[in-house]
Design an enzyme around this catalytic site. Structure first.
Site, PDB file in Angstrom:
ATOM      1  N   ASP A 490       0.806  -1.223   0.000  1.00 39.01           N
ATOM      2  CA  ASP A 490       0.000   0.000   0.000  1.00 39.01           C
ATOM      3  C   ASP A 490       0.838   1.271   0.000  1.00 39.01           C
ATOM      4  O   ASP A 490       0.329   2.347  -0.292  1.00 39.01           O
ATOM      5  CB  ASP A 490      -0.840   0.049   1.285  1.00 39.01           C
ATOM      6  CG  ASP A 490      -2.128  -0.723   1.159  1.00 39.01           C
ATOM      7  OD1 ASP A 490      -2.707  -0.694   0.077  1.00 39.01           O
ATOM      8  OD2 ASP A 490      -2.540  -1.351   2.145  1.00 39.01           O
TER       9      ASP A 490
HETATM   10  C1  BGC Z   1       0.178   1.105   6.249  1.00 39.20           C
HETATM   11  C2  BGC Z   1      -0.101  -0.110   5.452  1.00 39.20           C
HETATM   12  C3  BGC Z   1      -1.586  -0.256   5.287  1.00 39.20           C
HETATM   13  C4  BGC Z   1      -2.181   1.034   4.745  1.00 39.20           C
HETATM   14  C5  BGC Z   1      -3.657   0.977   4.625  1.00 39.20           C
HETATM   15  C6  BGC Z   1      -0.465   2.307   5.618  1.00 39.20           C
HETATM   16  O1  BGC Z   1      -0.220   3.420   6.396  1.00 39.20           O
HETATM   17  O2  BGC Z   1       1.546   1.277   6.376  1.00 39.20           O
HETATM   18  O3  BGC Z   1       0.460  -1.232   6.072  1.00 39.20           O
HETATM   19  O4  BGC Z   1      -1.853  -1.276   4.385  1.00 39.20           O
HETATM   20  O5  BGC Z   1      -1.837   2.131   5.528  1.00 39.20           O
HETATM   21  O6  BGC Z   1      -4.315   1.160   5.811  1.00 39.20           O
HETATM   22  C1  NOJ Z   2      -1.637  -4.011   5.423  1.00 44.36           C
HETATM   23  C2  NOJ Z   2      -2.824  -4.040   4.536  1.00 44.36           C
HETATM   24  O1  NOJ Z   2      -3.940  -4.521   5.240  1.00 44.36           O
HETATM   25  C3  NOJ Z   2      -2.584  -4.903   3.326  1.00 44.36           C
HETATM   26  O2  NOJ Z   2      -3.681  -4.817   2.474  1.00 44.36           O
HETATM   27  C4  NOJ Z   2      -1.318  -4.507   2.642  1.00 44.36           C
HETATM   28  O3  NOJ Z   2      -1.105  -5.405   1.592  1.00 44.36           O
HETATM   29  C5  NOJ Z   2      -0.144  -4.498   3.573  1.00 44.36           C
HETATM   30  N1  NOJ Z   2      -0.448  -3.677   4.707  1.00 44.36           N
HETATM   31  C6  NOJ Z   2       1.137  -4.032   2.933  1.00 44.36           C
HETATM   32  O4  NOJ Z   2       1.108  -2.674   2.640  1.00 44.36           O
END
Ligand code: BGC
Ligand code: NOJ
Length: 817
Positions: A490
């Site tokens: 993400d």
């Molecule tokens: C986090 C990710 C997460 C995303 C969506 C980001 O700030 O680092 O791990 O998937 O937010 O909530």
């Molecule tokens: C947590 C999120 O829930 C997931 O969708 C994502 O793939 C990982 N973070 C990595 O960014």
């Protein structure tokens, strides 16, 4: 250092001190009514949706850690000159206890504590078939003389929508309403009922009470917290009836106990939804009939004990779907109990409600829930089926999808929208896992709406085609799939140019940039594209399978050329067509995702690239606590990369050990037959193996956390964001299907373990479709390879146990060699 121990026979983790490094929690509830409960009785309760139908309040950014909760206070007045107040879970009063033990089991928790020879035992769980949480509280007087005690219960109501509850005080401080019946034994929380909403909550005890309170200020005292309620200090409740402000529910029961005597009380915290046409008896007066029925069902200890037995049997039965017996106690413990349990919890919660996900920010994630299915589908295939339909119903006609949806409404969340270009392919992953598990092809023919609009529906297979075509038709200049706003990572925002990443998804820019491409999605396309082709074949559409494989071949080719960096796979191309995750970069030269996913998809195996990629992972990303997501960590913020470089080095996506993709690399190692290395990767993040370093790891030693701080971080080895992570499903897939090697194919179970040379023989019981498989593996010191497979006494060739209709039990002997 340990703060407890595993009790495998009881299927419990036993916590022996309330002062764990972080709250160590459990989840109660299996279907629609849920509670989070910590080892100090913190937590909250909701029905279906942690945002929209929250029963009890929790406080965020709390100081001290972990408040609010559902608390019991015991006031020991035996020595009237110096009475003592304490809680069975230690918080909130924090009186030093003479004894404390919390046992987190599967769907229940118990607390056994004592102070001055009074013992309290609290058992709390959500029964299988009702929307309530039961707390059975037993108080025993172990003094030599009679004891004079008072028991106070306490819950603080949330005014349903937890988001609004935290913000809209100008309204909410005037809407709270309660009703008290049976002299105070039953307290109804009916805020919103007046607006013709059809739900209310109850908190009730199965005995007469000496009084009650429903106004928080009356119970606590306006400037007190739950650690020092006025009413408990006084030993006298005020029978307050809340009107606006903050309604609570508290019962007072005075208990006189002879030496050695015990008394038990049953508290029920319940949610009631009346049928639409039966909302109220008179305006504002709740229809109590369903509540009374619920209370009637749990009035006696015998009924409560029976409900607990039912819950325990339910879990025993579920866990028997995959059971291993080996000489590796920790593997057995994780596979047989905790990993499967966490898979159920992630299936139920997606990423919505934990101690790190507020329950108000995120609902069900499209990619998250699709991946959760992989570790859940063998437990309850029918629920998996429904989930697949729900998720697919939020897809758009072009194959893209809402990134998240709300569990209550099942509607896509338009604040976040779409544009994460890996999302569509995960739907193929989840569906294929379901079909391989069950053989149920009917799901593929089911009509499923787009964006919840039935006027534009296609079969589920039609949806999968949209998923496949979305990637096939969104490629960049290198022939690699476009990344969109981000792929699985993400935080890799190559098209978004946000000055303030991480504040929310809304800060992101246009949903799709000109040229940024993802090698990771290429890996996904090769893997799940093939699974799509196989589904097409099963439906008799060989032409579609052929077309799909032609598309896959193109992306495969792009991955081993433009996607290859000489020693490992490139991560992506940014919006300027510069490489990301390449030796040409100053920082972030190698990323874990494409190494794991491309190799597990089989990319580069025959070309000899896969071996090199995994060697590079071992050399550059490995640590004693697991494999880091990238190296070297970004030391400065890169506008062209986005959130990934916004984290300090070593945390989260910036070189943390992201547990979720460690199993990808481990699976990739099994593809190459490296059992020792695959297991080493498995072991390093595995909770049972790192229980001994709980003071470093900090999060619960019975479940996975999303992230462990990487080598560059100040707190190297520290876990964060426990429970709700795709790690649960992926580690279960890894250990059960790849390392232990029992993999469901469309034609039957395949047996092909890849284990460490010294793993030893093992036995697995696996329920699959209509039959039970008793599989015994003779390992012979070999890491991979089956030299002889015998099924019900007959030798068969290959790895797949041929499915024979009508056969209910298979005895399988697999000899490695
Ligand atoms: C986090 C990710 C997460 C995303 C969506 C980001 O700030 O680092 O791990 O998937 O937010 O909530
Ligand atoms: C947590 C999120 O829930 C997931 O969708 C994502 O793939 C990982 N973070 C990595 O960014």
């Amino acid at each position: 250092m340990k703060y407890g121990f595993f009790d495998d026979a009881a299927l419990e983790y036993v916590i022996t001190t309330p002062k764990t490094p972080l709250p160590w929690i459990n989840y109660l509830g299996n279907k629609e009514f849920f509670s989070l409960i910590s080892n100090t009785c913190g937590g909250y309760t909701f029905y279906k949706d942690a945002k929209l139908l929250r029963l009890t309040r929790y406080r965020y950014n709390n100081v001290p850690y972990d408040n609010n909760g559902k608390y019991f206070y015991i006031k020991d007045n035996t020595d009237s000159a110096c009475s003592v107040v304490w809680n069975p879970g230690w918080q909130p009063v924090k009186t030093t206890l003479d004894q404390y033990e919390c046992r987190h089991g599967l769907g229940y928790s118990t607390f056994t504590s004592s102070k001055n020879n009074v013992e309290a035992k609290v058992l709390t769980f959500v029964p299988m078939n009702d929307n309530c949480e039961i707390s059975k509280v037993t108080i025993t007087n172990n003094k030599e003389t009679a004891a004079k005690l008072s028991l106070f219960s306490y819950v603080e109501w949330c005014l349903w929508n937890a988001d609004d509850d935290m913000k809209n005080f100008q309204r909410n401080l005037s809407t709270g309403e309660v009703e008290v019946t049976d002299g105070g034994s039953t307290i109804y929380h009916k805020t919103e009922y007046r607006e013709r909403r059809n739900h209310y909550a109850i908190y009730s005890v199965n005995s007469a009470v000496d009084g009650f309170d429903t106004s928080r200020d009356a119970f606590l005292g306006a400037y007190n917290g739950p650690d020092s309620p006025d009413v408990v200090a006084e030993g006298k409740c005020t029978n307050s009836v809340a009107s606006g402000w903050s309604p609570i529910a508290s019962h007072q029961i005075n208990i006189d106990l002879a030496a050695g005597e015990s008394k038990t009380f049953i508290f029920v915290l319940g949610y009631i939804e009346n049928p639409e046409d039966d909302k109220w008896e008179a305006p504002g007066v709740v229809n109590k009939k369903p509540a009374l029925k619920m209370l009637e069902a749990y009035k006696t200890e015998a009924a409560v004990d029976a409900a607990l037995v039912e819950l325990k049997n339910y879990w025993k039965e579920l866990l028997s779907n995959y059971h291993i017996s080996s000489s590796n106690e920790k593997v057995d413990r994780m596979v047989n109990i905790w990993n499967q349990y966490q898979c159920m919890v992630t299936f139920n919660m997606s990423r919505s409600a934990s101690y790190y996900e507020s329950g108000i920010g995120r609902g069900m994630g499209f990619r998250d829930s699709c991946q959760d299915l992989l570790g859940f589908v063998h437990l309850i295939p029918d629920r998996a089926r429904q989930r697949i339909i729900d998720i697919a119903s939020t897809q758009f006609q072009d194959g893209s999808a809402y990134h998240q949806y709300q569990p209550l409404t099942k509607k896509g969340n338009s604040d976040i929208g779409s544009g994460f270009n890996d999302d569509p392919l995960w739907l193929i992953a989840g569906t294929s896992a379901y079909v391989r598990e069950t053989g149920d092809l009917s799901i593929l023919k089911e009509m499923v709406p787009f964006d919840n609009d039935m006027s534009v529906a296609k079969t589920l297979m039609g949806h999968l085609k949209c998923s496949f075509d979305f990637t096939a038709t969104h490629k960049g200049p290198h022939g690699l799939p476009l990344i969109g706003r981000a792929d699985w990572n993400d935080c890799l925002n190559l098209n978004c140019f946000s000055e303030h990443p991480g504040e929310s998804f809304q800060t992101f820019g246009p949903s799709e940039g000109p040229v940024a491409e993802s090698v990771f999605i290429a890996g996904m396309f090769v893997k799940y594209g093939e699974e799509y082709a196989q589904l097409a074949e099963l439906l008799g559409d060989d032409a579609e399978a052929k077309r799909a494989r032609e598309e896959i071949a193109k992306v495969y080719q792009a991955a081993i050329t433009a996607g290859w960096d000489g020693e490992w796979f490139v991560r992506a191309y940014d919006a300027y067509s510069n490489k990301v995750g390449s030796k040409e970069c100053e920082e972030g030269q190698i990323y874990i995702e494409p190494q794991g996913f491309c190799v597990l998809a089989g990319i580069g195996v025959k070309e000899g690239l896969a071996e090199k990629a995994l060697k590079s992972v071992e050399e550059r990303l490995d640590t004693k606590y697991g494999v880091m997501i990238l190296q070297p960590a970004y030391t400065k913020y890169h506008l062209e990369l986005g959130e990934v470089s916004s984290y300090p080095p070593g945390y989260k996506e910036n070189a943390g050990i992201f547990c979720h993709n460690n199993p990808w690399v481990s699976i990739a190692e099994t593809v190459l037959g490296h059992g020792d290395r695959a297991f080493e990767i498995y072991r390093k993040t595995c909770p049972a193996y790192i229980e001994d370093i709980s003071e470093i790891h900090c999060t619960e030693p019975y479940v996975y956390s999303q992230m462990v701080a990487g080598r560059d971080a100040k707190f190297f080895g520290q876990g964060k964001n426990s429970w709700l992570t795709g790690t649960a499903a992926w580690t279960f897939v890894n250990i059960s299907q790849y390392i232990l090697g029992v993999y469901p194919t469309h034609n039957g179970l395949s047996i092909n373990p890849c284990v460490p040379a010294d793993f030893g023989d093992f036995e697995i019981t696996r329920k699959y479709r209509d039959a039970v498989y008793h599989i015994s593996v003779k390992q012979n010191g070999v890491q991979k390879g089956i030299k002889k497979l015998t099924v019900n006494g007959k030798e068969v060739s290959g790895n797949v146990i041929p499915y024979e209709s009508g056969v209910k039990e298979y005895t399988v002997v697999a000899e490695m060699g």
